[in-house]
Write an enzyme that holds these catalytic residues in place. Structure first.
Site, short mmCIF file in Angstrom:
data_model
loop_
_atom_site.label_atom_id
_atom_site.label_comp_id
_atom_site.label_asym_id
_atom_site.label_seq_id
_atom_site.Cartn_x
_atom_site.Cartn_y
_atom_site.Cartn_z
N HIS A 71 0.82 -1.23 0.00
CA HIS A 71 0.00 0.00 0.00
C HIS A 71 0.85 1.28 0.00
CE1 HIS A 71 -2.87 3.05 1.18
NE2 HIS A 71 -2.33 3.15 2.38
N HIS A 95 3.79 6.91 5.46
CA HIS A 95 2.60 7.60 5.96
C HIS A 95 1.80 6.82 6.99
CE1 HIS A 95 0.20 5.30 2.96
NE2 HIS A 95 -0.81 5.56 3.77
N GLU A 99 0.90 5.67 12.61
CA GLU A 99 -0.44 5.26 13.00
C GLU A 99 -0.53 3.75 13.26
OE1 GLU A 99 -3.63 6.21 10.35
OE2 GLU A 99 -5.07 5.92 11.98
N ASP A 100 0.15 2.96 12.45
CA ASP A 100 -0.09 1.51 12.50
C ASP A 100 1.06 0.69 13.08
OD1 ASP A 100 -2.51 2.00 11.38
OD2 ASP A 100 -1.89 1.55 9.32
N ASP A 162 -3.09 8.46 -0.85
CA ASP A 162 -3.50 7.38 0.04
C ASP A 162 -4.95 7.01 -0.25
OD1 ASP A 162 -3.49 5.69 2.37
OD2 ASP A 162 -4.40 7.32 3.54
N ASP A 282 -24.56 14.08 -25.66
CA ASP A 282 -23.13 14.33 -25.79
C ASP A 282 -22.32 13.59 -24.73
OD1 ASP A 282 -24.32 15.95 -23.98
OD2 ASP A 282 -23.15 17.73 -24.46
MN MN Z 1 -2.68 4.55 4.14
#
Ligand code: MN
Length: 748
Positions: A71, A95, A99-100, A162, A282
């Site tokens: 990712h 990134h 957080e993870d 992201d 169109d």
């Molecule tokens: Mn992410």
């Protein structure tokens, strides 16, 4: 280099064996892609970021079953497609580590420097933000806040990348999560891309979200496009060839781009015009990109010469650009087989701006602000365009760019992620009142980003504000000095008035009881009905109102008692001036009460005229002295000299402090007790009294004593003085008398 879990001593950063690893492969492709447009860039740090993130995401999987690291690498790919700089791509790779994984921002700073750390921190903050709590969709505010809270626009671009990758791989999630993320994308992120002028990104986000949110409509539109694909393509090829040869003949250089419209924009058109799919003729559009404005008009002439334009569909956004700087010529013409199609004509430069994220379309469709605010944003965009032209290196361009799209507002949020939009320089009190007036009124403290701050501090974009409350707490008058919102101001004023009424009721009741005792009325024998009758005579519906009116000094207690017990108290009876007793305060300005020697009408409470005020006996302040009021429980406002030591003790309860000032009427005088220490010699007393009478000072009492422990004398007196000045003069004069050792003022 980072130790690898498989071969910690491996010194080769790219061992052959690892190329079999699909994530490694993806990374190598990323480097290759970057080298194409930035051949000179040093990618050491990028690779370091890749190894670092790989190490910490090790073992984590995405919902698709892929290694998690795929990712961030794909996010970096998307950023590379946007031609972003290395810092942005490092941020892309890193990134999710804060957080993870166990990695901290501090660690990122140490390894990759402050710029990357700041960007990673920014992206992490945006992710933590629950921008889309189901109960509270504040799409417009959230969009503004996201834009306002980032200092570096790369944070937004990484976040958009992201989001693009998450949307591309959305199919692996549960239907609920899919819908939530898709809705967030279409309501928050696509409009942000739109606002930043990133036409391409916006288009992709919208189409991906649309696919998940309206699967049936999406299928229908895609089906219609597909069924006509062959004829459409043939048609486009034919038109394109015609246009190309016509333009060449006129000597107009051009790049022609034929395309089928995006499904989401077709869907919006259906909804907007309330038409069905077969009425959309169109689905195709032709775009002519040329080299100059002059040639744009020349090309338009060529098109109109060849095919009949539909009246009212010609739009000249070059002569009159959209307020958001979008420039292009639009026309719709009837084609060779009676088919209608749209033609857009613009320069390559105009096109780049529309696609790559410079011309922001946001004002045209979404702008709601007044002209002043818009001017500022347009100025910002103009700068953006100019910088883009001047600065060759996009990296330099990006890093010099600070976002300040909404200078007049500040975007803060609750610990649960709700956005609170406040005016600039708003305080935690404004925030508290914006949540709920009860929260505001019982606010005793505030934490901003988990740190306790003063209530008068100002909030910044992105601050997480937590308000600490205490049930019995009441708003402070001091707050009025710094709150920024009228909502907070009005609520505080309202509550202070209500609080003062409560005090007035208390004071009024005490006052009535005291006077009743003095005048021999037994209040306990008076029925509630009688009290209410008397209240009604004053036009008041409740006894409480009568007490309040007494407390505010609107009537005298005697008048009221005369009505309650006419046999005992006569209303007309002349007032007997009462000695000053601190425990029995006189309502300021109450008609019929003494305002003479001890009258307290000479002090006013600033802003509130009718509160009961008395001079504190501990310091007995006189006119001209700096004074301060202190709201007592049930006795009105005690006025102390600012120098009074008791004040320091009392003021721990700052809520009860009240500003007071000397009223203008200067007729009154104050009794002051003075002690004069003298030599013990005859004639001393005479000298003192003659000085006093020369100064026109009234002496209330005077007593001379001989001090036994040493050879001096003491004269104790009470004199009337008008103000501090007069007292000071008096003391100075007495001190000049020979034989006077010291003059002292007594406070009790
Ligand atoms: Mn992410």
């Amino acid at each position: 280099m980072f130790p690898e879990s498989t071969s910690p001593s491996d010194s080769d950063p790219v061992p052959i064996a690892r190329l079999a690893d699909p994530v490694e492969q993806l990374y190598q492709e990323l480097e290759a892609k970057i080298r194409e447009y930035r051949p000179k860039d040093d990618l050491t740090a990028l690779e370091k970021a890749f190894r670092f993130a790989s190490k910490y995401h090790e073992g984590q999987l995405r919902s698709s079953g892929e290694p998690y690291m795929a990712h961030p690498v794909m996010v970096a790919h998307i950023l590379a497609d946007m031609r972003m700089d290395v810092v942005a791509m490092e941020t892309g790779l890193l990134h999710d580590v804060v957080e993870d994984t166990s990695v901290t921002v501090e660690q990122v700073r140490k390894e990759f420097g402050p710029e990357v750390a700041r960007c990673v921190d920014g992206v992490t903050k945006l992710s933590k933000l629950d921008v889309f709590s189901a109960e509270d969709r504040q799409a417009e505010s959230v969009r503004k806040m996201l834009l306002a809270m980032v200092e570096d626009i790369r944070v937004i671009l990484v976040k958009l990348a992201d989001r693009i990758h998450n949307m591309r791989t959305l199919g692996y999630l549960s239907p609920e999560r899919r819908e939530r993320i898709a809705r967030e994308t279409i309501e928050i992120y696509a409009p942000i891309a739109h606002r930043l002028g990133m036409g391409k990104v916006r288009g992709e986000l919208e189409d991906l979200a649309f696919q998940h949110l309206e699967p049936d409509a999406y299928e229908e539109i895609m089906g219609a496009i597909e069924s006509k694909r062959h004829s459409n393509e043939e048609f486009l090829v034919e038109i394109r060839q015609t246009v190309e040869s016509e333009l060449r003949r006129e000597g107009i250089p051009a790049r022609i781009d034929g395309r089928v419209k995006r499904p989401y924009s077709v869907f919006q058109k259906l909804r907007r015009q309330k038409i069905s799919l077969d009425q959309v003729y169109d689905l195709m559009a032709l775009r002519i990109l040329t080299d100059s404005v002059k040639n744009c008009y020349a090309a338009l002439g060529v098109i109109h010469n060849k095919w009949r334009p539909i009246p009212g569909r010609i739009k000249d956004f070059i002569a009159i650009p959209r307020p958001n700087l979008y420039q292009s010529l639009h026309t719709s013409v009837v084609g060779p087989h009676g088919q209608t199609f749209e033609v857009q004509i613009r320069t390559e430069e105009m096109h780049r701006i529309a696609e790559e994220g410079i011309a922001a379309h946001w004002k045209y469709k979404e702008g709601r602000k007044g002209p002043a605010a818009d001017d500022q944003r347009i100025a910002w965009l103009r700068h953006l365009v100019e910088w883009q032209r001047d600065v060759q290196d996009p990296g330099e361009f990006m890093s010099t760019l600070k976002v300040d799209l909404y200078p007049e507002e500040v975007y803060t949020f609750t610990p649960r992620g709700k956005v609170i939009v406040l005016p600039r320089d708003a305080t935690p009190i404004d925030f508290a009142y914006a949540i709920h007036s009860d929260v505001g009124s019982t606010c005793v403290g505030a934490k901003v980003n988990s740190r306790i701050v003063p209530l008068r501090s100002t909030l910044k974009n992105g601050d997480i504000v937590e308000i600490m409350t205490q049930a019995s707490h009441e708003p402070s008058k001091d707050w009025l000095a710094f709150v920024k919102t009228s909502r907070a101001r009005n609520k505080i004023k309202h509550l202070i008035n209500a609080g003062e009424r409560v005090k007035a009721i208390e004071i009024g009741q005490k006052y009535l009881e005291k006077e009743a005792r003095r005048l021999g009325v037994q209040l306990s024998k008076v029925t509630k009905a009688d009290m209410e009758r008397v209240s009604a005579e004053y036009g008041l519906s409740k006894m409480e109102d009568l007490h309040a009116a007494l407390g505010y000094g609107k009537f005298s207690a005697r008048q009221v008692l005369a009505k309650i017990a006419p046999g005992v108290v006569k209303e007309e009876e002349p007032e007997i001036p009462r000695p000053y007793v601190a425990e029995a305060p006189t309502p300021a300005g109450a008609p019929g009460t003494a305002r003479g020697k001890d009258g307290d009408g000479v002090i006013k409470v600033r802003g509130v005229d009718d509160l009961m005020v008395y001079r504190a006996k501990c310091c007995n302040p006189i006119r001209g002295e700096a004074i301060v009021g202190y709201v007592t429980r049930g006795k009105g406002v005690a006025v102390h000299s600012k120098a009074c030591p008791n004040v320091q003790n009392l003021m721990y309860d700052v809520e009860r402090k009240i500003e007071v000032e000397w009223a203008r009427a200067a007729e009154d005088s104050f009794p002051v007790r003075i002690i004069v220490h003298t030599d013990d010699r005859p004639g001393m007393l005479n000298q003192l009294t003659s000085v006093l009478s020369a100064e026109n000072t009234n002496i209330r009492s005077l007593e001379a004593k001989t001090e036994t422990d040493h050879d001096g004398g003491v004269v104790e007196m009470t004199v009337d003085v008008r103000d501090k000045k007069q007292l000071e003069k008096l003391v100075a004069t007495m001190r000049r008398i020979s034989g006077v050792r010291d003059v002292e003022r007594l406070f009790h």
